[in-house]
Design an enzyme around this catalytic site. Structure first.
Site, mmCIF file in Angstrom:
data_model
loop_
_atom_site.group_PDB
_atom_site.id
_atom_site.type_symbol
_atom_site.label_atom_id
_atom_site.label_comp_id
_atom_site.label_asym_id
_atom_site.label_seq_id
_atom_site.Cartn_x
_atom_site.Cartn_y
_atom_site.Cartn_z
ATOM 1 N N CYS A 206 0.851 -1.192 0.000
ATOM 2 C CA CYS A 206 0.000 0.000 0.000
ATOM 3 C C CYS A 206 0.890 1.246 0.000
ATOM 4 C CB CYS A 206 -0.908 -0.001 1.219
ATOM 5 S SG CYS A 206 -1.854 1.522 1.425
ATOM 6 N N CYS A 209 0.361 3.178 3.593
ATOM 7 C CA CYS A 209 0.772 2.676 4.914
ATOM 8 C C CYS A 209 1.729 1.492 4.846
ATOM 9 C CB CYS A 209 -0.464 2.298 5.733
ATOM 10 S SG CYS A 209 -1.288 0.780 5.160
ATOM 11 N N CYS A 228 -6.590 -1.850 0.642
ATOM 12 C CA CYS A 228 -5.722 -2.054 1.800
ATOM 13 C C CYS A 228 -6.603 -2.303 3.031
ATOM 14 C CB CYS A 228 -4.828 -0.849 2.033
ATOM 15 S SG CYS A 228 -3.802 -1.006 3.520
ATOM 16 N N CYS A 231 -5.561 0.565 6.018
ATOM 17 C CA CYS A 231 -5.848 2.006 6.031
ATOM 18 C C CYS A 231 -7.020 2.415 5.158
ATOM 19 C CB CYS A 231 -4.604 2.799 5.629
ATOM 20 S SG CYS A 231 -4.198 2.703 3.873
ATOM 21 N N ASP A 357 20.543 -5.795 -18.137
ATOM 22 C CA ASP A 357 20.314 -6.777 -17.073
ATOM 23 C C ASP A 357 19.302 -7.805 -17.575
ATOM 24 O OD1 ASP A 357 19.649 -8.232 -14.838
ATOM 25 O OD2 ASP A 357 19.171 -6.500 -13.584
#
Length: 449
Positions: A206, A209, A228, A231, A357
């Site tokens: 989230c 939070c 979430c 929160c 990469d």
């Protein structure tokens, strides 16, 4: 227009004429020449255009192409950068080579590299920024997804009245409050059912939070109806949404957007998102739904390397660009749904344009491929040893397996594969090299400029 910008534009157009007619190229060099004379020339070139900037990790090129089709159906000629040359010099070239629409609106739809959004935003006044998604991509260049988003936001914040058209299923695009008007699109085609994403999924925390996000519906990766439980952060209301998904094959998808049924002639759930974005942009620019549906139902909607089908001595060879873990995994999920036997070639390069990469290949679920229906698998490209080792770990039967670094020999081996259909998954520069060979041998008209 200043004397300097006039001189720069003349030089750029002249160089394009020469390169296009004698060298069969010219998507970025004319822009470089123009910018070397006047670094601010884009301001003059883009004057009076209604501009849509399309950016994000995956889907930029096809979303741009589909958007142009939708807008052309109402407005006629649309300025765009169809080659995928999406940095500043390529965008300048697009304006240099455009034949102006003498009637109606002057609209530009510009695919833009994420890091170039703030660079070109200094010179343009966009009507809209379109955000497709953000996933791990070219870590050597971009870093993590929040670093990339910060670059995009830098450009958006220069234009607080521009509309942001964002994938509402992506939590990151709802993570910061903006003064801009925002339109969200996404999927809403299933009943809610509680689920979690795999632990290695990008952007799973989230942004408010740092608690792990849950989903009432998950489409793929971290896209879906997220929330979430700690929160209350959750997916915003969607203005445009996929309301039904009735049929998917590796070659097409049939679905509904807000009750309007449409078919796109390209496979993969990720491409439904691209079509939904194009539909949403069309609605923003007052294209009626039926016009958009008809425009998107076009068998010729494929573009460079995006499920482009080439007939090679009677074989149907499908070229698919792969460049990051989420995109690769979605392509693998798509091709494994093919009900007929097929052969597979995977070409891995690691140049700057590909990302140096190659560790992302380990996030693709090669283990899920139906090896019993794939009688021939070939690895190639400059980093063929990397992808060869990855496939051996995935359990590819040695009897069906071959490897070849030389792309000319790769093409010969593709011609000898035992099935009528061959999927070729390749990184950007490998696609360029293969298309150039296909053009030289007369299988396609022109390579990639």
């Amino acid at each position: 227009m200043t004397l300097k910008s006039s001189l720069a534009i003349t030089a750029g157009k002249s160089s394009y004429w020469f390169l296009h007619n004698f060298m069969h190229g010219g998507t970025s060099l004319p822009g470089k020449i123009t910018l070397s004379i006047d670094p601010d020339v884009l301001r003059d070139l883009a004057k009076d255009y209604e501009i849509v900037i399309i950016t994000g990790t995956n889907g930029k090129t096809l979303t741009t192409a589909l958007t142009v089709k939708v807008l052309q159906a109402k407005y006629g000629k649309i300025l765009t950068n169809p080659s995928g040359s999406n940095m500043k010099q390529g965008i300048v070239t697009a304006f240099l080579t455009n034949k102006k629409n003498k009637q109606g609106k002057k609209i530009a739809v510009l695919e833009t590299d994420e890091a170039n959004v703030p660079i070109i935003s200094k010179y343009l006044k966009p009507a809209a920024f379109v955000l497709t998604n953000l996933f791990r991509d070219q870590m050597d260049r971009y870093g993590e997804i929040y670093t990339t988003y910060a670059k995009i936001l830098e450009g958006i914040k220069m234009h607080p009245t521009a509309t942001v058209i964002a994938n509402g299923d992506a939590p990151i695009f709802n993570s910061q409050d903006l003064p801009n008007p925002v339109i969200y699109y996404g999927f809403n085609h299933q009943e809610d059912h509680e689920q979690m994403a795999p632990a290695n999924t990008d952007g799973l925390l989230c942004p408010k939070c740092q608690h792990i996000l849950h989903f009432k519906n998950r489409i793929y990766s971290n896209l879906g109806k997220y929330y979430c439980p700690n929160c209350g952060f959750k997916r915003p209301e969607l203005q445009y949404q996929v309301t039904d998904l009735s049929q998917q094959t590796p070659q097409s998808s049939t679905f509904m957007i807000d009750g309007h049924e449409m078919t796109i002639h390209i496979g993969g759930t990720y491409n439904i998102y691209n079509a939904l974005a194009a539909y949403t942009i069309g609605a923003f620019l007052e294209v009626d739904p039926q016009t958009a549906v008809t425009a998107l139902d076009d068998p010729n909607s494929k573009v460079f390397g995006r499920q482009e089908v080439v007939n090679v001595d009677g074989k149907e060879v499908t070229l698919i660009l792969v460049k990051n873990p989420v995109g690769l995994d979605q392509v693998l999920q798509m091709i494994k749904s093919d009900s007929e036997p097929f052969s597979l070639a995977i070409l891995l390069n690691a140049n700057y344009a590909d990302g140096i990469d190659t560790s992302w290949i380990w996030d693709g679920r090669f283990e899920d491929l139906p090896f019993d229906r794939i009688p021939a698998i070939l690895t190639g490209g400059e980093r063929y040893k990397d992808i060869t080792f990855r496939l051996r770990v995935a359990g590819v039967p040695e009897a069906n397996f071959d490897q070849e670094e030389d792309l000319e020999k790769v093409l010969q081996k593709i011609k000898q594969m035992p099935t009528d259909h061959v999927y070729v998954l390749a990184t950007y520069t490998a696609v360029l090299q293969l298309r150039k060979m296909l053009a030289q041998q007369g299988y396609i008209k022109g390579g990639m400029d």
